[in-house]
Design an enzyme around this catalytic site. Structure first.
Site, PDB file in Angstrom:
ATOM      1  N   GLU A 138       0.812  -1.216   0.000  1.00  0.00           N
ATOM      2  CA  GLU A 138       0.000   0.000   0.000  1.00  0.00           C
ATOM      3  C   GLU A 138       0.851   1.275   0.000  1.00  0.00           C
ATOM      4  O   GLU A 138       0.460   2.282   0.586  1.00  0.00           O
ATOM      5  CB  GLU A 138      -0.970   0.016   1.204  1.00  0.00           C
ATOM      6  CG  GLU A 138      -1.988  -1.113   1.189  1.00  0.00           C
ATOM      7  CD  GLU A 138      -3.107  -0.939   2.212  1.00  0.00           C
ATOM      8  OE1 GLU A 138      -2.941  -0.136   3.142  1.00  0.00           O
ATOM      9  OE2 GLU A 138      -4.150  -1.597   2.050  1.00  0.00           O
TER      10      GLU A 138
ATOM     11  N   GLU B 235      -6.834  -7.287  -1.155  1.00  0.00           N
ATOM     12  CA  GLU B 235      -7.509  -7.183   0.146  1.00  0.00           C
ATOM     13  C   GLU B 235      -8.952  -6.778  -0.062  1.00  0.00           C
ATOM     14  O   GLU B 235      -9.245  -5.620  -0.314  1.00  0.00           O
ATOM     15  CB  GLU B 235      -6.829  -6.151   1.066  1.00  0.00           C
ATOM     16  CG  GLU B 235      -5.482  -6.580   1.542  1.00  0.00           C
ATOM     17  CD  GLU B 235      -4.904  -5.654   2.602  1.00  0.00           C
ATOM     18  OE1 GLU B 235      -5.670  -4.858   3.177  1.00  0.00           O
ATOM     19  OE2 GLU B 235      -3.695  -5.738   2.829  1.00  0.00           O
TER      20      GLU B 235
END
Ligand SMILES: *[C@@H]1O[C@H](CO)[C@@H](O)[C@H](O)[C@H]1NC(C)=O
Ligand SMILES: *[C@@H]1O[C@H](CO)[C@@H](O)[C@H](O)[C@H]1NC(C)=O
Ligand SMILES: *[C@@H]1O[C@H](CO)[C@@H](O)[C@H](O)[C@H]1NC(C)=O
Ligand SMILES: *[C@@H]1O[C@H](CO)[C@@H](O)[C@H](O)[C@H]1NC(C)=O
Ligand SMILES: *[C@@H]1O[C@H](CO)[C@@H](O)[C@H](O)[C@H]1NC(C)=O
Ligand SMILES: *[C@@H]1O[C@H](CO)[C@@H](O)[C@H](O)[C@H]1NC(C)=O
Ligand SMILES: CC(=O)N[C@H]1CO[C@H](CO)[C@@H](O)[C@@H]1O
Length: 850
Positions: free
Chosen positions: A181, A250
């Site tokens: 991320e 995710e």
């Protein structure tokens, strides 16, 4: 011993055989191609340190039974390398064994090395020595950091290679991830961030793992990195390269919880909708984050303020139980998706719009057969759609239907045909289950066994007298000074009140004012506790945004005396930040703050630059009071204190019988740590209550989910029960529970309980089979409700609707009572139907397991 050697020999033989079947992992825009086979992947995250090796086989098997084909995990640097170049891969850190179990179950693996992992994990997985390395800057173009990151990444890759874990070697791992991320926060690092992410890609590729590398939430991921999506929905996501497959690393199945926060829920219908939409829109891999959330044992939870439970409302609950209906509803979704695999991976799709958010995707496979996904993205309008053959399909709002051959509905994301399990926690002893002798196993009526407690005060003579191990003329930063080996850090100083001051000021009414970065502090003046304070109640959003946890502690009416006065401040961390640009630099403790004595708000003695003495950790930690075998512990039974701060408690107990998961109910206690047989269960804090407001009893699955939706548990302790994995327990002899209590508690109501299925509810539509099952050897003993028609309400509050078949209760009783599990076919043959009953008719059942 012989048999053990034999087994090991066989394993070696198997490993050698296994290594012959190396798989090639390739991809295009429409499929992951494993050994030439075009595949979609349905993955689930299970973090190995959030459970125990004894739980792994069961969790992995349940994932497999739930239709998961790939297990994903991060790697947790701070646990593997707690001190520089000292590694630990034992116990629940044995990730090799974890992936071997994944392979033995016939599943694939995804290895997300990071090594920054976020994950609501303490400090995002960075070890504190890394932060303390001179000249280092984390997650940016810094040579010292890059070198350490490369050394650790190489170490993990080499361990995995030695164990032949990569698919290219015959192992289970089909994908590997570097960084995590970074795209979200890269701007905060300027040009250095761009350089760094390119370096990450090169470093990863040079590892030569033989499987593709991914970067999540990284729009500019350099080739050959595949950039992937994280989020609640990823159907509109497009990879940055036309040849890259569309992957969702995710898909948040729920949300994490913070101290002071409410319980988050994401409905099974909405998770299924998001997944279906993703594959309908060309997705080829999605990973449930989490499939099993588990527990933040010890000091592993991040935040700050992340709870010990990391349940996440995942398909498997914190303890490994099936979280129904989510588990079963997704299992059926996976079966429908796998049925469509050859179609979804063909890349041959045509779309037809019916307006109002209703769209039909028709997939054609290479044999020319067809498979359809019919979606209704409207938030409130149900619809009936007529397809070519004149068949009508009822598509509820915010749902996707799967049509085999484009003419037979096999699944709809909003139609639940799976049981709801109402989990209960109860005292349970197999031997004396029928206490009142009426033939029932009336476990709930039993009293918790009386626990006999001993206690020991936290020895504070040294610190209350201001004696430290080292000193400095400034307020030090907590986590870097303690190397984060403890939550606790003493700041101590002395202030001399001379005659002049004593006479001129009214010192009977002085105020001690401390400004800190948090997360909690206890203030002592002249050996007396004058007060304590925690960072303000946090909600999850604040943590995601990396809000600061600083506060000002102010206690008036502090009694000083002529001469030397000792001020001792115990500063406490509650999980270190794990997210945001430069989160690693976020200060903890009193650094940058101030300590002042104020007289009637007018005159001030500033102690900020005084000589401060320091001590890391508690004396009880040094003496290992949490270890039942500690030789230095002195326990007494007399005068057991209630509400006494800084107190250690100890008791022994018998493990609850059976195989159901065990929890300890710590209601009555304040805040601290709990250990069972020396295993740290994590921080407990039942006095920290969830906000009174913002909960809902009815949860509408329709419309965009956000983590504020469908919250429960308002006004109750954020976390009252703490998981005690069965493997921490001694099933035959005694077990020891030790607590360290910070603010004062009452041990009277502490008890050990099991977590099991109490009641099951079922809801199923005509044409499907309703399956009900208990857990842990229990049977269905009573049917509390059964109606076929248009039953109203929900599990726990079902009501008969406007019409119903007459024989539903008898039919369900016949099929289920006395059984551990049962199945009821919802067909004309089972129920006495009349003409009113249409395609929306369904059966609702509520049954008791005992
Ligand atoms: C296409 O789908 C049909 C029907 O499910 C199936 O029989 C056939 O094997 C599939 N073709 C390929 C190439 O998978
Ligand atoms: C998709 O499948 C149909 C039916 O078999 C076929 O006519 C068409 O050419 C295919 N399109 C592509 C792009 O392969
Ligand atoms: C008393 O303390 C104050 C403040 O520290 C200082 O200014 C003053 O000189 C002291 N007086 C004596 C007599 O030591
Ligand atoms: C102590 O301080 C409070 C306000 O800070 C004031 O109301 C009170 O009168 C003071 N008491 C004395 C004895 O000075
Ligand atoms: C524990 O007790 C049970 C029966 O009480 C016995 O069968 C078992 O062997 C014991 N296990 C150990 C490890 O002592
Ligand atoms: C401790 O808790 C028990 C059970 O709730 C209660 O009866 C008792 O009064 C409490 N003791 C104190 C000292 O608060
Ligand atoms: C990448 C992504 O999809 N992020 C989303 C995650 O979910 C939150 C909440 O719905 C969105 O705001 C993000 O855009």
């Amino acid at each position: 011993m012989l048999s053990r050697y034999l087994i090991e020999f066989l394993l070696v033989v198997l490993a050698v055989l296994g290594s012959c079947s190396a798989a090639t992992i390739d991809y295009d825009a429409h499929a992951l191609i494993i050994n030439g086979q075009r595949k979609i992947i349905i993955a689930g995250a299970i973090h190995y340190p959030r459970s125990t090796p004894e739980m792994w086989p069961d969790l992995i098997q349940k994932a497999k039974d739930g239709g998961i084909d790939t297990i994903e995990t991060y790697i947790f640097w701070n646990l593997h390398e707690p001190r520089r170049r000292e590694y630990d891969f034992t116990g629940n850190l044995d990730f090799v064994k974890f992936f071997q179990l994944v392979q033995q179950a016939g599943l694939y693996g995804i290895l997300r090395i990071g090594p920054y992992v976020c994950a609501e994990w303490n400090y995002g997985g960075f070890p504190m020595w890394l932060h303390n390395t001179p000249g280092i800057q984390l997650r940016t173009d810094n040579d010292i950091y890059k070198q350490e990151m490369q050394i650790f990444t190489t170490k993990i890759v080499n361990i995995a290679k030695e164990a032949k874990l990569f698919a290219s070697q015959g192992g289970p791992i089909i994908l590997a991830q570097i960084e995590n991320e970074y795209g979200n926060i890269m701007d905060g690092y300027g040009d250095a961030g761009k350089k760094y992410i390119n370096w990450c890609a090169q470093m990863a590729v040079a590892q030569n793992v033989g499987v593709p590398w991914i970067m999540c939430q990284q729009d500019n991921a350099p080739q050959p990195m595949i950039n992937t999506c994280n989020g609640f929905y990823c159907d509109q996501f497009k990879p940055n390269n036309a040849k890259s497959p569309k992957m969702w690393t995710e898909n948040w199945t729920g949300w994490f919880k913070a101290w002071g926060g409410k319980d988050p829920h994401r409905t099974a219908e909405d998770v299924a909708f998001a997944v279906a939409r993703f594959y309908q829109n060309g997705g080829i891999l999605q990973n449930y984050y989490m499939y099993h959330g588990g527990t933040n044992f010890g000091r592993t939870s991040g935040g700050p303020y992340i709870t010990t439970s990391y349940d996440y409302d995942a398909p498997l609950d914190e303890y490994g139980n099936l979280n129904q209906p989510k588990y079963g509803h997704l299992k059926q979704l996976h079966a429908a998706l796998k049925l469509g695999e050859s179609f979804l991976t063909s890349g041959n799709v045509t779309w037809k719009s019916f307006g109002n958010g209703v769209d039909l995707a028709t997939f054609t496979n290479s044999s020319g057969a067809r498979f359809c996904m019919l979606s209704n993205t409207d938030k409130s309008k149900d619809t009936n759609i007529d397809l070519e053959q004149g068949r009508k399909y009822f598509v509820p709002a915010w749902s996707v239907s799967f049509l085999d051959g484009c003419n037979k509905e096999i699944y709809n994301t909003a139609k639940l045909n799976t049981q709801i399990s109402m989990m209960v926690k109860r005292i349970h002893n197999k031997e004396d289950r029928d206490v009142d002798g009426d033939g029932d196993r009336d476990a709930q009526m039993q009293q918790a066994p009386q626990l006999n407690w001993e206690w020991s005060p936290e020895a504070m003579k040294d610190t209350l007298q201001g004696k430290g191990r080292f000193k400095a003329g400034v307020l030090l930063e907590q986590k870097s000074t303690t190397f984060d080996i403890s939550d606790y850090f003493w700041y101590m100083t002395s202030v001399n009140i001379n005659e002049t001051i004593w006479k001129s000021w009214n010192w009977k009414n002085a105020t001690l004012r401390i400004s800190t970065n948090g997360h909690a502090l206890f203030a002592y003046v002249n050996r007396k506790l004058i007060g304590y304070q925690f960072s303000k109640q946090a909600n999850t959003q604040q943590m995601v945004n990396g809000d600061d946890y600083s506060f000002v502690f102010e206690e008036p009416a502090v009694k000083l005396k002529l001469g030397a006065n000792t001020i001792s401040i115990l500063s406490v961390t509650i999980g270190l930040a794990n997210y945001g640009a430069k989160f690693d630099l976020k200060p903890t403790g009193l650094i940058g703050g101030s300590v002042q004595l104020v007289n009637n708000g007018q005159d001030t003695i500033d102690l900020t630059s005084s000589t401060w003495f320091y001590k890391v950790g508690l004396n009880g930690e040094v003496k290992r009071l949490y270890d039942p075998n500690s030789a230095k512990a002195k326990w007494v039974a007399e005068k057991l204190p209630y509400g006494r701060p800084m107190t250690w408690y100890k008791t022994t107990f018998q493990a609850p019988a059976g195989t159901d998961p065990v929890v300890v109910d710590l209601q009555g206690m304040g805040k601290g740590y709990a250990w069972v047989n020396g295993h740290n269960l994590g921080r407990y804090w039942p006095t920290e209550k969830a906000d009174e407001n913002g909960c809902t009893t009815f949860c509408d699955y329709r419309g965009q989910y956000s983590n504020d939706k469908c919250r429960t548990n308002c006004g109750n302790p954020t976390q009252r029960y703490y998981h005690v994995p069965r493997s921490f327990l001694n099933n035959n002899g005694t077990n020891t529970l030790i607590l360290f209590e910070e603010i004062g508690g009452n041990t009277s109501t502490i008890s050990f309980q099991i977590v099991t299925v109490g009641k099951v509810c079922g809801h199923a539509y005509l044409g499907s089979t309703l399956e009900l099952s208990c857990q842990g050897g229990k049977e269905i003993t009573d049917i509390e409700f059964a109606s076929f028609g248009d039953p109203q309400g929900s599990c726990g509050s079902f009501k008969v609707g406007s019409y119903q078949a007459t024989n539903a209760l008898a039919a369900v009783e016949k099929a289920c009572v006395g059984k551990q599990s049962c199945g009821i076919e919802i067909s004309d043959a089972t129920f006495e139907l009349n003409n009113d009953i249409g395609v929306t008719s369904r059966l609702a059942v509520q049954a008791v397991c005992s």
